[in-house]
Design a protein around this motif. Structure first.
Motif, mmCIF file in Angstrom:
data_model
loop_
_atom_site.group_PDB
_atom_site.id
_atom_site.type_symbol
_atom_site.label_atom_id
_atom_site.label_comp_id
_atom_site.label_asym_id
_atom_site.label_seq_id
_atom_site.Cartn_x
_atom_site.Cartn_y
_atom_site.Cartn_z
ATOM 1 N N ARG A 187 -21.550 9.811 -31.735
ATOM 2 C CA ARG A 187 -21.755 8.564 -30.641
ATOM 3 C C ARG A 187 -21.661 7.422 -31.263
ATOM 4 N N ARG B 109 -34.588 6.488 -33.359
ATOM 5 C CA ARG B 109 -33.991 7.865 -32.715
ATOM 6 C C ARG B 109 -32.715 8.180 -32.585
ATOM 7 N N HIS B 110 -31.658 7.298 -33.082
ATOM 8 C CA HIS B 110 -30.341 7.269 -32.759
ATOM 9 C C HIS B 110 -29.649 7.455 -34.010
ATOM 10 N N LEU B 111 -28.640 8.262 -34.070
ATOM 11 C CA LEU B 111 -27.691 8.325 -35.334
ATOM 12 C C LEU B 111 -26.375 8.342 -34.663
ATOM 13 N N GLU C 85 -37.332 11.164 -25.104
ATOM 14 C CA GLU C 85 -36.518 12.217 -24.724
ATOM 15 C C GLU C 85 -36.127 13.179 -25.879
ATOM 16 N N ILE C 86 -36.469 14.514 -25.822
ATOM 17 C CA ILE C 86 -35.935 15.354 -26.817
ATOM 18 C C ILE C 86 -35.009 16.414 -26.547
ATOM 19 N N ILE C 87 -34.967 16.568 -25.181
ATOM 20 C CA ILE C 87 -34.006 17.342 -24.291
ATOM 21 C C ILE C 87 -33.412 16.642 -23.345
ATOM 22 N N GLY C 88 -32.176 16.732 -22.995
ATOM 23 C CA GLY C 88 -31.554 16.382 -21.650
ATOM 24 C C GLY C 88 -30.894 17.638 -21.057
ATOM 25 N N LEU D 239 -30.561 19.979 -26.957
ATOM 26 C CA LEU D 239 -31.898 19.677 -27.921
ATOM 27 C C LEU D 239 -31.192 18.897 -28.901
ATOM 28 N N GLY D 240 -31.451 17.608 -29.255
ATOM 29 C CA GLY D 240 -31.246 16.838 -30.440
ATOM 30 C C GLY D 240 -31.772 17.427 -31.555
ATOM 31 N N ARG E 75 -34.175 14.928 -33.248
ATOM 32 C CA ARG E 75 -35.227 14.567 -32.685
ATOM 33 C C ARG E 75 -36.409 15.882 -33.004
HETATM 34 P P1 ATP Z 1 -31.081 8.745 -25.397
HETATM 35 O O1 ATP Z 1 -31.333 8.189 -23.842
HETATM 36 O O2 ATP Z 1 -32.241 8.939 -26.107
HETATM 37 O O3 ATP Z 1 -30.126 7.849 -25.777
HETATM 38 P P2 ATP Z 1 -29.062 10.407 -24.153
HETATM 39 O O4 ATP Z 1 -29.851 10.656 -22.891
HETATM 40 O O5 ATP Z 1 -28.060 9.665 -24.476
HETATM 41 O O6 ATP Z 1 -30.385 10.138 -25.290
HETATM 42 P P3 ATP Z 1 -27.971 13.221 -23.968
HETATM 43 O O7 ATP Z 1 -26.792 12.835 -23.792
HETATM 44 O O8 ATP Z 1 -28.867 13.721 -22.893
HETATM 45 O O9 ATP Z 1 -28.864 11.656 -24.784
HETATM 46 O O10 ATP Z 1 -28.240 14.196 -25.208
HETATM 47 C C1 ATP Z 1 -28.957 15.127 -25.260
HETATM 48 C C2 ATP Z 1 -29.943 15.070 -26.343
HETATM 49 O O11 ATP Z 1 -29.380 14.772 -27.699
HETATM 50 C C3 ATP Z 1 -31.062 14.108 -26.160
HETATM 51 O O12 ATP Z 1 -32.007 14.539 -25.386
HETATM 52 C C4 ATP Z 1 -31.561 13.792 -27.646
HETATM 53 O O13 ATP Z 1 -32.203 14.642 -28.119
HETATM 54 C C5 ATP Z 1 -30.042 13.803 -28.447
HETATM 55 N N1 ATP Z 1 -29.557 12.763 -28.984
HETATM 56 C C6 ATP Z 1 -29.034 11.822 -27.951
HETATM 57 N N2 ATP Z 1 -28.311 10.778 -28.687
HETATM 58 C C7 ATP Z 1 -28.720 10.855 -29.881
HETATM 59 C C8 ATP Z 1 -28.421 10.182 -31.001
HETATM 60 N N3 ATP Z 1 -27.611 8.946 -30.851
HETATM 61 N N4 ATP Z 1 -29.020 10.334 -32.109
HETATM 62 C C9 ATP Z 1 -30.021 11.546 -32.405
HETATM 63 N N5 ATP Z 1 -30.004 12.208 -31.120
HETATM 64 C C10 ATP Z 1 -29.555 12.093 -30.130
#
Ligand code: ATP
Ligand code: MN
Length: 465
Positions: A233, A241-243, A388-391, A435-436, A439
């Motif tokens: 991304r 929490r973001h990579l 958020e750990i899972i979406g 699941l990230g 995370r």
């Molecule tokens: P956030 O709101 O925390 O940025 P997101 O809603 O954009 O996350 P999703 O698209 O739902 O994320 O991705 C599913 C899972 O992937 C998230 O629940 C999270 O655990 C993980 N995840 C999402 N973006 C990242 C990121 N940039 N770095 C690490 N893990 C991530």
């Protein structure tokens, strides 16, 4: 089996064969002693524990012993004996020593203990040699194994979804472009936009932000699949929490509705946490001692409790009535931030929360629409210290509803013709989640920054190693 001409320190300590000759190889953590006897703590990465080497100085060349410093790589042969000291159960009385590589004490960056995690990020090429990163990387390995084990035991098929994707509608974030065009002089159309039809794939391609759409194609044939791979991304989000490059596990299941999706997510996470407690005890104890007093207690509490299941709308009410002044003010329709998620989990319920039925405006086009016309069957799993750990969600399996949502969002139907085909031919109710991986590792290791649970973090302005 003693591969590499040595016994691993882990095996040596697990079942010590007292009074036998052994060979160990590894990196010197510390050396101390006096003119007649010296002690070396040696580590080979197989365990957090070191083996103590006892050296009778009179038996060795003085120069050789002098050049064995912290960081040096050596081989030692000798007899394994019960330790005379109290610090360790066994030690090796060294008969022979060989140096593979010295580490100049004036220059070796890990000469001293107790470096900050920030400093260690600048030497990510060497930090696996520290206790902390040894522990984290072994736990990371154990969790990767446990993920495959869980899905195998449950009959899921591991599906490899593409890393280079031609669809830019995954909608989960900004994407990195993959191109072989000359970026200084790309072919252009009359309107000056880059002409990707001359590019390698004949169209614009990107690094994937999620394997879900392809995962759905697999689920609607193999019925229960999972993906486990890197995702990318290009968001400029400099948070703990973001990579920009992270690993994601995405199960996708035909015939599951939202409730079974939640059951799976809860069972899966509990299995992984339990696996860590049962198989990574030494490393967890080390991390608890160094960084986080309540780590193991927190892991146990997650296994033992039932996760709360709550409607988004109820969650908003709780936040509104909390009396807390959040940075982002709360209203129905708000895309919850980490501060809100953590309030619900840490302050209000004091356990993990699965939030469902989000407003459709803040969720992706593919989520199943509820009859109220306002919400979709999304489910986010929220965890202490992380948010958020899972979406995930139940997916919209109805062709007409999906197409009308695509039109509402001004997306091009022709870009997802292959996805829509699954709804035209043999569609089925189905669900899935992501699941990230990092995370999860933040939670399991208790580390506070996501850069410290992946060997080589990719973040804005950072891709050195
Ligand atoms: P956030 O709101 O925390 O940025 P997101 O809603 O954009 O996350 P999703 O698209 O739902 O994320 O991705 C599913 C899972 O992937 C998230 O629940 C999270 O655990 C993980 N995840 C999402 N973006 C990242 C990121 N940039 N770095 C690490 N893990 C991530
Ligand atoms: Mn999400």
């Amino acid at each position: 089996m003693a591969r590499g001409g040595r016994t691993k320190i882990l095996d040596l300590l697990k079942t010590p064969k007292i009074d036998t000759q052994v060979t160990v190889k590894g990196w010197v953590r510390t050396k101390r002693g006096n003119k007649s006897i010296q002690f070396i703590a040696l580590n080979d990465g197989s365990t957090i524990h070191n083996i103590q080497l006892v050296i009778d100085v009179s038996n060795f060349d003085e120069e050789l012993l002098k050049s064995i410093n912290t960081g040096a790589c050596i081989r030692a042969d000798g007899k394994l004996v019960k330790s005379q000291g109290s610090g360790q159960p066994v030690e090796i009385q060294v008969a022979d020593l060989e140096i593979y590589g010295v580490a100049d004490p004036e220059k070796y960056p890990l000469q001293k203990k107790g470096h900050s995690l920030e400093f260690l990020r600048e030497i990510a090429h060497l930090r696996p040699r520290t206790n902390t990163f040894g522990a984290v990387l072994r736990i990371r390995n154990a969790m990767a194994f446990a993920i495959h084990k869980y899905f195998n035991e449950n009959g899921f098929v591991y599906l490899h979804t593409p890393i280079i994707t031609g669809s830019d509608c995954e909608g989960a974030g900004e994407m990195f472009v993959v191109t072989t065009l000359d970026i200084n002089n790309p072919p252009r159309r009359n309107d000056k936009s880059v002409n990707y039809s001359e590019d390698f794939f004949g169209k614009q391609c990107n690094l994937t932000v999620s394997g879900q759409l392809e995962g759905e194609l697999g689920a609607l044939a193999l019925s229960e699949i999972y993906t486990f791979g890197p995702t990318f991304r290009a968001e400029n989000s400099n948070t703990p929490r973001h990579l920009a490059e992270f690993w994601m596990i995405e199960p996708e299941m035909a015939f599951y509705e939202i409730d079974e999706n939640m059951d799976l997510a809860e069972d899966f996470i509990k299995y992984l946490v339990r696996y860590a407690l049962e198989n990574c005890a030494d490393d967890l104890e080390f991390l608890q001692k160094m960084y986080d007093d309540s780590l193991i207690e927190r892991l146990k509490s997650v296994i033992e409790c039932d996760f709360i299941r709550l409607d988004y709308t109820e969650g908003i009410e709780i936040l509104k009535n909390s009396g807390v002044k959040f940075e982002f003010p709360v209203h129905w329709g708000l895309d919850l931030q980490s501060e809100h998620e953590r309030y619900l989990v840490e302050k209000h319920f004091k356990k993990p929360v699965i939030l469902t039925n989000y407003p459709k405006e803040i969720k992706a086009f593919y989520m199943k629409q509820n009859n109220d016309g306002k919400t979709v069957r999304a489910m986010d799993v929220l965890f202490p210290k992380i948010g958020e750990i899972i979406g995930g969600s139940q997916r919209e399996e109805n062709y007409d509803k999906l197409v009308s949502r695509i039109h509402e969002l001004n997306m091009a139907e022709k870009d997802v013709w292959w996805y829509l085909d699954t709804r035209r031919f043999g569609t089925a109710p189905h669900s899935g989640f992501g699941l990230g991986f990092e995370r999860l590792l933040l939670f399991v290791t208790g580390m506070a920054n996501i850069r410290d649970v992946i060997p080589f973090p990719r973040t804005p302005k950072n891709a050195e190693f």
